[in-house]
Design an enzyme around this catalytic site. Sequence first.
Site, PDB file in Angstrom:
ATOM      1  N   CYS A 145     -13.996 -19.843   1.929  1.00 39.48           N
ATOM      2  CA  CYS A 145     -13.663 -19.981   3.225  1.00 39.48           C
ATOM      3  C   CYS A 145     -13.496 -19.000   4.255  1.00 39.48           C
ATOM      4  CB  CYS A 145     -12.364 -20.913   3.168  1.00 39.48           C
ATOM      5  SG  CYS A 145     -12.367 -22.335   2.349  1.00 39.48           S
ATOM      6  N   ARG A 196     -18.938 -16.960   3.492  1.00 37.47           N
ATOM      7  CA  ARG A 196     -17.932 -17.329   2.657  1.00 37.47           C
ATOM      8  C   ARG A 196     -17.722 -18.749   2.203  1.00 37.47           C
ATOM      9  NH1 ARG A 196     -13.859 -13.289   2.402  1.00 37.47           N
ATOM     10  NH2 ARG A 196     -12.582 -14.763   1.745  1.00 37.47           N
ATOM     11  N   TRP A 220     -15.378 -24.029   2.302  1.00 40.98           N
ATOM     12  CA  TRP A 220     -16.146 -24.139   1.217  1.00 40.98           C
ATOM     13  C   TRP A 220     -15.231 -25.072   0.358  1.00 40.98           C
ATOM     14  CZ3 TRP A 220     -15.098 -23.723  -4.090  1.00 40.98           C
ATOM     15  CH2 TRP A 220     -16.230 -23.608  -5.245  1.00 40.98           C
ATOM     16  N   ASN A 236      -7.288 -20.355   3.769  1.00 38.81           N
ATOM     17  CA  ASN A 236      -8.368 -20.065   2.910  1.00 38.81           C
ATOM     18  C   ASN A 236      -7.463 -19.975   1.494  1.00 38.81           C
ATOM     19  OD1 ASN A 236     -10.174 -19.061   1.212  1.00 38.81           O
ATOM     20  ND2 ASN A 236      -9.994 -17.024   2.055  1.00 38.81           N
ATOM     21  N   GLY A 237      -7.818 -20.405   0.457  1.00 42.47           N
ATOM     22  CA  GLY A 237      -6.976 -20.461  -0.655  1.00 42.47           C
ATOM     23  C   GLY A 237      -6.601 -21.773  -1.404  1.00 42.47           C
ATOM     24  N   GLU A 293     -29.189 -10.366 -15.230  1.00 43.66           N
ATOM     25  CA  GLU A 293     -29.186 -10.362 -13.690  1.00 43.66           C
ATOM     26  C   GLU A 293     -30.322 -10.945 -13.238  1.00 43.66           C
ATOM     27  OE1 GLU A 293     -26.702 -10.114 -11.820  1.00 43.66           O
ATOM     28  OE2 GLU A 293     -27.757  -9.369  -9.837  1.00 43.66           O
ATOM     29  N   LYS A 350     -30.482 -13.981 -10.452  1.00 47.72           N
ATOM     30  CA  LYS A 350     -30.788 -14.019  -9.154  1.00 47.72           C
ATOM     31  C   LYS A 350     -31.738 -15.205  -9.117  1.00 47.72           C
ATOM     32  CE  LYS A 350     -28.768 -11.979  -7.719  1.00 47.72           C
ATOM     33  NZ  LYS A 350     -27.642 -11.047  -7.888  1.00 47.72           N
ATOM     34  N   GLU A 368     -29.785 -18.918  -8.748  1.00 49.62           N
ATOM     35  CA  GLU A 368     -29.020 -19.034  -7.742  1.00 49.62           C
ATOM     36  C   GLU A 368     -29.699 -19.045  -6.470  1.00 49.62           C
ATOM     37  OE1 GLU A 368     -25.786 -16.076  -6.876  1.00 49.62           O
ATOM     38  OE2 GLU A 368     -27.555 -14.576  -7.435  1.00 49.62           O
ATOM     39  N   HIS A 387     -33.756 -16.901 -32.151  1.00 49.33           N
ATOM     40  CA  HIS A 387     -32.643 -17.643 -32.928  1.00 49.33           C
ATOM     41  C   HIS A 387     -32.406 -19.029 -32.277  1.00 49.33           C
ATOM     42  CE1 HIS A 387     -31.840 -14.201 -35.550  1.00 49.33           C
ATOM     43  NE2 HIS A 387     -32.126 -13.217 -34.561  1.00 49.33           N
ATOM     44  N   LYS A 439     -19.535 -16.623  -0.931  1.00 46.66           N
ATOM     45  CA  LYS A 439     -19.696 -15.104  -1.219  1.00 46.66           C
ATOM     46  C   LYS A 439     -18.707 -14.626  -2.013  1.00 46.66           C
ATOM     47  CE  LYS A 439     -21.691 -10.887  -0.902  1.00 46.66           C
ATOM     48  NZ  LYS A 439     -22.724 -10.752  -1.811  1.00 46.66           N
TER      49      LYS A 439
HETATM   50  C1  F6R Z   1     -24.605 -13.425  -7.999  1.00 49.35           C
HETATM   51  C2  F6R Z   1     -23.321 -12.979  -6.989  1.00 49.35           C
HETATM   52  C3  F6R Z   1     -21.999 -13.396  -7.769  1.00 49.35           C
HETATM   53  C4  F6R Z   1     -20.866 -12.190  -7.994  1.00 49.35           C
HETATM   54  C5  F6R Z   1     -19.486 -12.791  -8.340  1.00 49.35           C
HETATM   55  C6  F6R Z   1     -18.580 -11.407  -8.142  1.00 49.35           C
HETATM   56  O1  F6R Z   1     -25.512 -12.832  -6.919  1.00 49.35           O
HETATM   57  O2  F6R Z   1     -23.176 -12.272  -6.079  1.00 49.35           O
HETATM   58  O3  F6R Z   1     -22.089 -13.397  -9.221  1.00 49.35           O
HETATM   59  O4  F6R Z   1     -21.214 -11.062  -8.358  1.00 49.35           O
HETATM   60  O5  F6R Z   1     -19.038 -13.745  -7.680  1.00 49.35           O
HETATM   61  O6  F6R Z   1     -18.185 -11.292  -6.910  1.00 49.35           O
HETATM   62  P1  F6R Z   1     -17.433  -9.780  -6.639  1.00 49.35           P
HETATM   63  O7  F6R Z   1     -18.482  -8.994  -6.887  1.00 49.35           O
HETATM   64  O8  F6R Z   1     -17.281  -9.728  -5.148  1.00 49.35           O
HETATM   65  O9  F6R Z   1     -16.152  -9.889  -7.258  1.00 49.35           O
END
Ligand code: F6R
Length: 611
Positions: free
Chosen positions: A2, A27, A77, A103-104, A484, A488, A491, A507, A606
């Site tokens: 949010c 956000r 969100w 927000n929260g 990772e 990527k 998502e 396994h 985010k």
């Molecule tokens: C994936 C991604 C998330 C963040 C995770 C932690 O591309 O961006 O997995 O890495 O939400 O976020 P931060 O680093 O802001 O704590």
Amino acid sequence: MCGIIGYTGNRSVAGVLVDGLRRLEYRGYDSAGLAVVSGGELHEAKAVGKVRKLEEVVAALPGLGSLCGCGIGHTRWATHGVPSTVNAHPHFSNDRKIAVVHNGIIENHQELRRHLTSKGCVFRSQTDSEVIAHLIAEAYDGDLLAATAAVLDQLQGTYGIAVVSDRHPGLIVAVRKGSPIVVGIGEGENFVASDIAALLAHTRQVIYLNDGDIAAITPEKIELRDIRNVPIEREIAKIDWETGAAEKGNYPHFMLKEIFEQPETVENAIRGRLDHEMASAILSGIGLSPRELLQIGHIVIAGCGSSMHAGLVGEYYFEDLAGISTSVEQAAEFRYRNPIIEPNTLVIPISQSGETADTIAAVREAAAKGAIVTALCNVVGSTIAREAGRGIYLHAGPEISVASTKAFLSQVVVLLLFALLLGRNRRLSRSRGAELVAEIEQIPDLIREVLEQALEIKKIASRYAHVDDFFFIGRGCLYPTALEGALKLKEISYIHAEGYHAAELKHGPISLLDEKHPVMALANDIPGRDKILGNIQECRARKAPVVAIATRGDRAIRDLTQDVIEIPPCSRFVAPLPTAVALQLFAYYIAAERGCEIDQPRNLAKSVTVE
Ligand code: F6R
């Protein structure tokens, strides 16, 4: 999660709010809304979906776009209640004189709802946030700040809140507990936001609120109080992000822009931090003397998602280079697991945003157990950066795309610098330190070489854009890099992707392999490469198509698959960086070909500021 923006001044309030919401959209983007106080009236606009829908609603409401005064906006969100105009913020008191954005999560909202309903309050939404508007209305006695302060001890959970009322033209009251609120200082106008990306276009001077701080913001002044309504002072901080850093420029997506920024963002992470004379690193922010560094007996890294993956790469660095036993924790589990923190344990929380609720909780748990906490954050002044009190900033600039790219790379680079420092402080020889310094200095050029192959990677990606599943395999430091890469891809493209240690494939997961289950094999020429060659053979024997990342000129890999992405030669410590860039481009081009909303993938936000 949010986004919140507030503005008080002489410009079009709705214009500033919509612009700010657009910058905060990462956000959350289920719905958006705003409330404007002007001419003694409270006006509202709400829309389901992205901020552009709200913009259309504002444009269709005669006169709203030209009103001056003050206002608050929100991009949501969803946590409690589906995305709908009814659940979109702002929420209003029953007399519609008070509007609130939040927000929260208000954890005791059901109890509060019952109490308010019994007193005749009518609820319109299913959100937890609406109780705040009704509680403030109930406490209101002519002073909006006092009424807001009065309800705080009834709210359990986390909040960043902004409040306006038509009885108080020009006034925004903002408060935080657990969810960030930053006040932006303008000239003859002022701002408030959940994060600085929304303020960059207007001001560089900000005040970060601490938990329990309440701000009364008018165009002329910003007054700060604590929860007992006693005036307090907070430092004015200067944002050093460049103008345009939060703009897309000529790129179709922030993600692609951020991928291409990486040679420079990595340079920023390294700048001034290499000590050629000592063949070591200089990380003054960690605030530990060489003697204290020497006393560190164990390292625990905590983070979520990509930040945790960076930590998993760091684990190899700390153990191998510094000889310090290291474990990596999912931040979400850290405090519930009752972790053992021995004396002289260093806890390194990693977070791009510095606002991830689970990582904040881990920081608090670690501090309560007496650990030395040193954070790696990108956002200056963020909760984790401030609570940890010491740490290393990533200097990656604002990361707007929901999928992390440049922050991940900077995290890995900073971890390598940290391991170099700890290594030189202990068992790493000067000559080995000097080699590492030279390798670290090469990283930006290694990344540039990968970026030059973007078109090649795009071609390969287009051959796989139709698949439903993907496996990513790697060994050593490239195992977390595989995790990772899979994250990527899944998502942003919605292709089901899993990262595995290459040896783990046998396994269990290998039973899934067939011509419909391609494998991305990270087969760089570093220790373990010969074993990966064997793993590729095993995949091919089961008809699984293989894309390989290989060191330039590796003929043996070319004999196994036609889809090879070449990486310049580099050491095993540095290899995760150019490899991750290739994987980012691969995921990006697949998602682009599938027509996905790359910067704002469905269901994601985010900063994950709720547990
Ligand atoms: C994936 C991604 C998330 C963040 C995770 C932690 O591309 O961006 O997995 O890495 O939400 O976020 P931060 O680093 O802001 O704590």
